[in-house]
Design a protein around this motif. Sequence first.
Motif, PDB file in Angstrom:
ATOM      1  N   ARG A  83      11.562  22.230 -22.289  1.00  0.00           N
ATOM      2  CA  ARG A  83      12.548  23.302 -22.144  1.00  0.00           C
ATOM      3  C   ARG A  83      13.884  22.926 -22.765  1.00  0.00           C
ATOM      4  O   ARG A  83      14.600  23.773 -23.287  1.00  0.00           O
ATOM      5  CB  ARG A  83      12.738  23.615 -20.658  1.00  0.00           C
ATOM      6  N   HIS A  93       8.693  27.301 -22.308  1.00  0.00           N
ATOM      7  CA  HIS A  93       8.280  25.905 -22.386  1.00  0.00           C
ATOM      8  C   HIS A  93       8.215  25.297 -20.982  1.00  0.00           C
ATOM      9  O   HIS A  93       9.125  25.469 -20.185  1.00  0.00           O
ATOM     10  CB  HIS A  93       9.246  25.101 -23.251  1.00  0.00           C
ATOM     11  N   HIS A  94       7.138  24.603 -20.700  1.00  0.00           N
ATOM     12  CA  HIS A  94       6.982  23.955 -19.401  1.00  0.00           C
ATOM     13  C   HIS A  94       6.498  22.524 -19.622  1.00  0.00           C
ATOM     14  O   HIS A  94       5.790  22.223 -20.580  1.00  0.00           O
ATOM     15  CB  HIS A  94       5.982  24.715 -18.535  1.00  0.00           C
TER      16      HIS A  94
END
Length: 353
Positions: A83, A93-94
Amino acid sequence: MRPQEVQGLRSGCCPEPQPTTDGAATRHLIRSKHYKNVADGDGNHISAGEDREVPWVAITPVVHAIRVLERMVPDGELLLSARHHAFASQGGHHGALKGGSLNDRIERFVVWVNREATSLGLSRQTVPEDPHGAIGMSRFRRTLAWHIARRPGGLVALAIQYGHMRTVLDARTSSGYGSRSRNGIHSVLDVETALAAADTAARLSDRMASGEKISGPAARRAVAAAATTPRFEGRIVPAKFARKAAAFLARDGVVLYDNPDAHLICAFKHDNALCEPEPGATAPRQYACQPGCGNTVRTDTHARQLRTRADEIDQLAANSPGPLGKRLRANADRLRATADAHDTTAQPAKALT
Protein backbone atom coordinates in the motif's frame (compact mmCIF):
# COMPACT_ATOMS: atom_id res chain seq x y z
CA MET A 1 16.11 -14.36 6.90
CA ARG A 2 14.03 -16.15 4.33
CA PRO A 3 12.34 -13.83 1.82
CA GLN A 4 8.94 -14.50 3.41
CA GLU A 5 10.34 -13.54 6.82
CA VAL A 6 11.63 -10.25 5.43
CA GLN A 7 8.26 -9.54 3.84
CA GLY A 8 6.60 -10.22 7.19
CA LEU A 9 8.58 -7.65 9.18
CA ARG A 10 6.53 -4.83 10.69
CA SER A 11 7.31 -1.39 12.03
CA GLY A 12 8.52 -1.78 15.61
CA CYS A 13 10.10 -5.18 15.01
CA CYS A 14 13.53 -3.85 16.05
CA PRO A 15 13.12 -1.67 19.18
CA GLU A 16 16.00 0.19 20.75
CA PRO A 17 17.71 -2.09 23.28
CA GLN A 18 17.08 -1.26 26.90
CA PRO A 19 20.17 -0.56 29.05
CA THR A 20 20.95 -3.24 31.60
CA THR A 21 21.43 -2.55 35.27
CA ASP A 22 25.08 -3.57 35.14
CA GLY A 23 25.82 -1.44 32.07
CA ALA A 24 26.56 -4.45 29.86
CA ALA A 25 26.52 -3.92 26.10
CA THR A 26 23.25 -4.81 24.40
CA ARG A 27 22.39 -5.53 20.77
CA HIS A 28 19.50 -4.70 18.51
CA LEU A 29 17.23 -7.71 18.07
CA ILE A 30 14.65 -8.25 15.33
CA ARG A 31 11.55 -10.15 16.36
CA SER A 32 9.10 -11.42 13.80
CA LYS A 33 7.31 -14.48 12.52
CA HIS A 34 8.48 -17.50 10.55
CA TYR A 35 6.32 -19.51 8.20
CA LYS A 36 8.17 -22.59 7.03
CA ASN A 37 6.98 -25.86 8.60
CA VAL A 38 4.53 -24.04 10.89
CA ALA A 39 1.61 -26.39 11.52
CA ASP A 40 -1.17 -26.94 14.03
CA GLY A 41 -1.68 -30.04 16.13
CA ASP A 42 -3.27 -31.86 13.17
CA GLY A 43 -0.35 -31.12 10.85
CA ASN A 44 -2.17 -28.41 8.86
CA HIS A 45 0.00 -25.51 7.68
CA ILE A 46 -0.64 -22.22 9.50
CA SER A 47 -0.33 -19.53 6.82
CA ALA A 48 -0.17 -16.73 9.40
CA GLY A 49 3.06 -18.20 10.79
CA GLU A 50 4.15 -18.03 14.38
CA ASP A 51 6.53 -15.91 16.43
CA ARG A 52 10.14 -16.95 15.89
CA GLU A 53 11.51 -18.29 19.15
CA VAL A 54 15.04 -16.94 18.61
CA PRO A 55 15.33 -13.30 17.43
CA TRP A 56 17.78 -12.19 14.78
CA VAL A 57 20.76 -10.09 15.86
CA ALA A 58 20.86 -6.89 13.79
CA ILE A 59 24.03 -5.03 12.85
CA THR A 60 24.02 -1.25 12.43
CA PRO A 61 23.31 -1.03 8.66
CA VAL A 62 20.28 -3.29 9.10
CA VAL A 63 18.96 -1.13 11.96
CA HIS A 64 19.39 1.98 9.80
CA ALA A 65 17.48 0.35 6.95
CA ILE A 66 14.61 -0.57 9.28
CA ARG A 67 14.50 2.98 10.68
CA VAL A 68 14.20 4.39 7.15
CA LEU A 69 11.33 2.05 6.33
CA GLU A 70 9.63 2.88 9.64
CA ARG A 71 9.50 6.52 8.52
CA MET A 72 7.66 5.44 5.37
CA VAL A 73 4.89 3.31 6.92
CA PRO A 74 2.56 3.74 9.93
CA ASP A 75 3.26 2.09 13.28
CA GLY A 76 2.60 -1.63 13.19
CA GLU A 77 2.39 -1.73 9.39
CA LEU A 78 4.45 -4.09 7.24
CA LEU A 79 7.81 -2.49 6.49
CA LEU A 80 7.43 -3.47 2.82
CA SER A 81 3.71 -2.77 2.66
CA ALA A 82 2.45 -2.75 -0.92
CA ARG A 83 0.00 0.00 0.00
CA HIS A 84 2.87 2.38 0.76
CA HIS A 85 5.53 1.18 -1.69
CA ALA A 86 3.61 0.27 -4.87
CA PHE A 87 3.61 3.72 -6.45
CA ALA A 88 1.97 2.88 -9.78
CA SER A 89 -1.45 2.50 -8.16
CA GLN A 90 -2.19 3.29 -4.53
CA GLY A 91 -5.54 1.52 -4.38
CA GLY A 92 -6.35 -2.11 -3.80
CA HIS A 93 -2.94 -3.19 -2.49
CA HIS A 94 -2.83 -5.54 0.49
CA GLY A 95 0.02 -7.25 2.28
CA ALA A 96 3.69 -6.89 1.44
CA LEU A 97 5.38 -6.33 -1.89
CA LYS A 98 5.61 -9.60 -3.79
CA GLY A 99 8.91 -11.39 -4.38
CA GLY A 100 8.95 -10.47 -8.06
CA SER A 101 8.59 -6.77 -7.27
CA LEU A 102 11.36 -6.90 -4.68
CA ASN A 103 13.70 -8.74 -7.06
CA ASP A 104 13.02 -6.12 -9.71
CA ARG A 105 13.83 -3.33 -7.24
CA ILE A 106 17.09 -5.01 -6.28
CA GLU A 107 18.10 -5.00 -9.95
CA ARG A 108 17.09 -1.37 -10.30
CA PHE A 109 19.14 -0.54 -7.21
CA VAL A 110 22.20 -2.18 -8.82
CA VAL A 111 21.67 -0.03 -11.94
CA TRP A 112 21.43 3.09 -9.78
CA VAL A 113 24.58 2.21 -7.81
CA ASN A 114 26.56 1.64 -11.00
CA ARG A 115 25.34 4.88 -12.55
CA GLU A 116 26.22 6.89 -9.45
CA ALA A 117 29.62 5.22 -9.05
CA THR A 118 30.46 5.90 -12.69
CA SER A 119 29.39 9.55 -12.51
CA LEU A 120 31.55 10.07 -9.41
CA GLY A 121 34.55 8.33 -10.93
CA LEU A 122 34.37 5.42 -8.48
CA SER A 123 34.57 2.60 -10.98
CA ARG A 124 35.90 0.14 -8.39
CA GLN A 125 32.67 0.48 -6.40
CA THR A 126 30.34 -0.65 -9.14
CA VAL A 127 28.43 -3.91 -8.71
CA PRO A 128 29.84 -6.38 -11.26
CA GLU A 129 27.57 -8.42 -13.48
CA ASP A 130 26.75 -11.74 -11.85
CA PRO A 131 27.57 -14.78 -14.02
CA HIS A 132 24.60 -16.63 -12.51
CA GLY A 133 22.03 -14.01 -13.48
CA ALA A 134 19.83 -11.69 -11.49
CA ILE A 135 20.43 -11.13 -7.79
CA GLY A 136 17.16 -12.35 -6.28
CA MET A 137 16.09 -12.32 -2.65
CA SER A 138 16.37 -16.10 -2.32
CA ARG A 139 20.11 -15.90 -3.04
CA PHE A 140 20.99 -13.62 -0.14
CA ARG A 141 20.18 -16.22 2.49
CA ARG A 142 22.68 -18.70 1.05
CA THR A 143 25.50 -16.15 0.75
CA LEU A 144 27.25 -17.21 3.94
CA ALA A 145 30.02 -15.14 5.47
CA TRP A 146 32.99 -17.45 5.07
CA HIS A 147 34.95 -15.83 7.90
CA ILE A 148 32.18 -16.66 10.39
CA ALA A 149 32.16 -20.31 9.36
CA ARG A 150 35.92 -20.48 9.82
CA ARG A 151 35.97 -19.36 13.45
CA PRO A 152 35.76 -21.94 16.27
CA GLY A 153 32.06 -22.35 16.93
CA GLY A 154 31.30 -20.32 13.79
CA LEU A 155 29.03 -22.96 12.31
CA VAL A 156 27.05 -22.96 15.54
CA ALA A 157 26.64 -19.18 15.23
CA LEU A 158 25.42 -19.60 11.66
CA ALA A 159 23.00 -22.34 12.71
CA ILE A 160 21.53 -20.14 15.44
CA GLN A 161 21.28 -17.04 13.26
CA TYR A 162 19.70 -19.06 10.45
CA GLY A 163 17.16 -20.60 12.79
CA HIS A 164 18.36 -24.18 12.55
CA MET A 165 19.11 -26.65 15.31
CA ARG A 166 22.46 -27.96 14.07
CA THR A 167 24.32 -26.87 17.18
CA VAL A 168 26.51 -29.96 16.96
CA LEU A 169 28.75 -29.27 14.00
CA ASP A 170 28.25 -32.54 12.22
CA ALA A 171 25.27 -34.28 13.81
CA ARG A 172 22.43 -34.87 11.38
CA THR A 173 20.04 -36.18 13.96
CA SER A 174 18.07 -32.94 14.25
CA SER A 175 14.87 -32.65 12.26
CA GLY A 176 15.15 -31.35 8.74
CA TYR A 177 15.33 -28.20 6.65
CA GLY A 178 12.02 -28.59 5.00
CA SER A 179 12.93 -31.59 6.91
CA ARG A 180 16.17 -29.72 7.61
CA SER A 181 18.17 -32.56 6.13
CA ARG A 182 21.38 -32.70 4.09
CA ASN A 183 19.78 -30.95 1.14
CA GLY A 184 19.24 -27.77 3.16
CA ILE A 185 21.47 -25.83 5.49
CA HIS A 186 23.54 -28.93 6.36
CA SER A 187 24.90 -29.22 2.84
CA VAL A 188 25.69 -25.50 2.79
CA LEU A 189 27.60 -25.81 6.04
CA ASP A 190 29.40 -28.90 4.71
CA VAL A 191 30.63 -26.85 1.75
CA GLU A 192 31.84 -24.02 4.01
CA THR A 193 33.54 -26.49 6.34
CA ALA A 194 35.24 -28.36 3.49
CA LEU A 195 36.53 -25.16 1.91
CA ALA A 196 37.85 -23.98 5.29
CA ALA A 197 39.63 -27.33 5.78
CA ALA A 198 41.15 -27.06 2.30
CA ASP A 199 42.40 -23.55 3.15
CA THR A 200 43.94 -24.88 6.37
CA ALA A 201 45.77 -27.65 4.50
CA ALA A 202 47.02 -25.16 1.90
CA ARG A 203 48.36 -22.79 4.57
CA LEU A 204 50.09 -25.66 6.37
CA SER A 205 51.68 -26.78 3.10
CA ASP A 206 52.92 -23.24 2.42
CA ARG A 207 54.37 -22.90 5.91
CA MET A 208 56.23 -26.20 5.65
CA ALA A 209 57.52 -25.25 2.19
CA SER A 210 58.91 -22.02 3.67
CA GLY A 211 60.90 -24.03 6.23
CA GLU A 212 58.63 -24.01 9.26
CA LYS A 213 58.81 -27.04 11.53
CA ILE A 214 55.83 -28.97 12.84
CA SER A 215 55.08 -30.68 16.14
CA GLY A 216 52.29 -32.55 17.88
CA PRO A 217 51.04 -36.15 18.12
CA ALA A 218 49.19 -35.79 14.79
CA ALA A 219 52.06 -34.11 12.94
CA ARG A 220 52.71 -37.03 10.61
CA ARG A 221 49.03 -37.30 9.63
CA ALA A 222 48.88 -33.54 9.08
CA VAL A 223 51.88 -33.60 6.73
CA ALA A 224 50.23 -36.34 4.68
CA ALA A 225 46.91 -34.49 4.61
CA ALA A 226 48.53 -31.22 3.52
CA ALA A 227 50.23 -33.05 0.65
CA THR A 228 47.06 -34.73 -0.63
CA THR A 229 44.30 -32.15 -0.02
CA PRO A 230 43.29 -30.27 -3.20
CA ARG A 231 43.98 -26.53 -3.10
CA PHE A 232 40.87 -24.38 -3.59
CA GLU A 233 41.66 -21.72 -6.19
CA GLY A 234 38.44 -19.73 -6.15
CA ARG A 235 36.51 -21.60 -8.81
CA ILE A 236 32.69 -21.61 -8.91
CA VAL A 237 31.23 -24.17 -6.51
CA PRO A 238 28.56 -26.23 -8.35
CA ALA A 239 25.56 -27.80 -6.65
CA LYS A 240 27.08 -31.29 -6.74
CA PHE A 241 30.02 -29.99 -4.69
CA ALA A 242 27.92 -30.48 -1.54
CA ARG A 243 28.10 -34.26 -1.94
CA LYS A 244 31.84 -34.08 -2.53
CA ALA A 245 32.22 -31.86 0.55
CA ALA A 246 30.39 -34.39 2.76
CA ALA A 247 32.59 -37.21 1.44
CA PHE A 248 35.71 -35.09 1.96
CA LEU A 249 34.81 -34.38 5.60
CA ALA A 250 34.10 -38.08 6.26
CA ARG A 251 37.80 -39.00 5.80
CA ASP A 252 38.51 -39.64 9.47
CA GLY A 253 41.99 -38.60 10.56
CA VAL A 254 43.13 -36.61 7.53
CA VAL A 255 40.92 -33.49 7.52
CA LEU A 256 42.59 -30.41 9.01
CA TYR A 257 40.69 -27.83 11.05
CA ASP A 258 42.28 -24.53 11.99
CA ASN A 259 41.68 -23.37 15.56
CA PRO A 260 43.12 -19.84 15.90
CA ASP A 261 41.81 -19.42 19.44
CA ALA A 262 43.81 -22.46 20.62
CA HIS A 263 46.76 -21.68 18.30
CA LEU A 264 46.80 -25.11 16.69
CA ILE A 265 45.51 -27.26 13.86
CA CYS A 266 43.27 -30.22 14.61
CA ALA A 267 43.91 -33.27 12.42
CA PHE A 268 40.55 -34.62 13.47
CA LYS A 269 40.37 -38.33 14.22
CA HIS A 270 37.20 -39.16 16.08
CA ASP A 271 38.60 -41.81 18.43
CA ASN A 272 41.46 -39.52 19.54
CA ALA A 273 39.39 -36.41 20.16
CA LEU A 274 39.13 -35.09 23.73
CA CYS A 275 36.47 -32.53 22.77
CA GLU A 276 33.84 -35.28 23.04
CA PRO A 277 32.34 -35.10 19.53
CA GLU A 278 28.99 -36.73 18.91
CA PRO A 279 28.96 -40.31 17.55
CA GLY A 280 29.50 -40.17 13.82
CA ALA A 281 30.71 -36.55 13.87
CA THR A 282 33.29 -35.69 11.23
CA ALA A 283 34.37 -32.36 12.73
CA PRO A 284 35.71 -31.40 16.17
CA ARG A 285 34.03 -29.21 18.74
CA GLN A 286 36.59 -26.47 18.20
CA TYR A 287 35.14 -24.38 21.02
CA ALA A 288 35.84 -27.30 23.42
CA CYS A 289 39.47 -27.95 22.43
CA GLN A 290 41.40 -29.73 25.21
CA PRO A 291 45.16 -29.74 25.95
CA GLY A 292 46.90 -33.05 25.36
CA CYS A 293 44.59 -34.15 22.56
CA GLY A 294 46.05 -36.68 20.13
CA ASN A 295 44.83 -34.63 17.16
CA THR A 296 46.98 -31.58 17.93
CA VAL A 297 49.36 -30.07 15.36
CA ARG A 298 51.44 -26.90 15.72
CA THR A 299 53.84 -25.01 13.49
CA ASP A 300 56.46 -22.36 14.25
CA THR A 301 53.81 -19.75 13.50
CA HIS A 302 51.59 -21.16 16.24
CA ALA A 303 54.51 -21.04 18.70
CA ARG A 304 55.05 -17.35 17.92
CA GLN A 305 51.33 -16.69 18.34
CA LEU A 306 51.39 -18.42 21.73
CA ARG A 307 54.20 -16.16 22.95
CA THR A 308 52.50 -13.05 21.59
CA ARG A 309 49.30 -13.99 23.38
CA ALA A 310 51.26 -14.68 26.59
CA ASP A 311 52.76 -11.17 26.42
CA GLU A 312 49.28 -9.69 25.98
CA ILE A 313 48.01 -11.61 29.01
CA ASP A 314 50.97 -10.41 31.10
CA GLN A 315 50.06 -6.80 30.26
CA LEU A 316 46.50 -7.49 31.34
CA ALA A 317 47.72 -9.17 34.53
CA ALA A 318 49.81 -6.13 35.45
CA ASN A 319 46.61 -4.07 35.65
CA SER A 320 44.41 -6.66 37.36
CA PRO A 321 43.69 -7.30 41.07
CA GLY A 322 46.05 -9.69 42.88
CA PRO A 323 44.23 -13.06 42.62
CA LEU A 324 43.06 -12.42 39.05
CA GLY A 325 46.50 -11.21 38.02
CA LYS A 326 48.04 -14.36 39.48
CA ARG A 327 45.73 -16.59 37.45
CA LEU A 328 46.43 -14.59 34.30
CA ARG A 329 50.20 -14.88 34.77
CA ALA A 330 49.83 -18.63 35.29
CA ASN A 331 47.91 -18.84 32.03
CA ALA A 332 50.64 -16.88 30.25
CA ASP A 333 53.27 -19.24 31.67
CA ARG A 334 51.33 -22.25 30.33
CA LEU A 335 51.21 -20.72 26.86
CA ARG A 336 54.98 -20.12 26.88
CA ALA A 337 55.57 -23.67 28.11
CA THR A 338 53.51 -24.97 25.20
CA ALA A 339 55.56 -22.87 22.78
CA ASP A 340 58.78 -24.16 24.36
CA ALA A 341 57.56 -27.75 23.98
CA HIS A 342 56.98 -27.10 20.29
CA ASP A 343 60.49 -25.69 19.84
CA THR A 344 61.94 -28.78 21.55
CA THR A 345 60.01 -31.41 19.58
CA ALA A 346 59.31 -29.76 16.22
CA GLN A 347 60.68 -31.40 13.08
CA PRO A 348 60.85 -30.42 9.41
CA ALA A 349 58.24 -31.94 7.12
CA LYS A 350 60.81 -34.15 5.37
CA ALA A 351 61.56 -35.92 8.64
CA LEU A 352 57.92 -36.90 8.98
CA THR A 353 57.39 -38.34 5.50
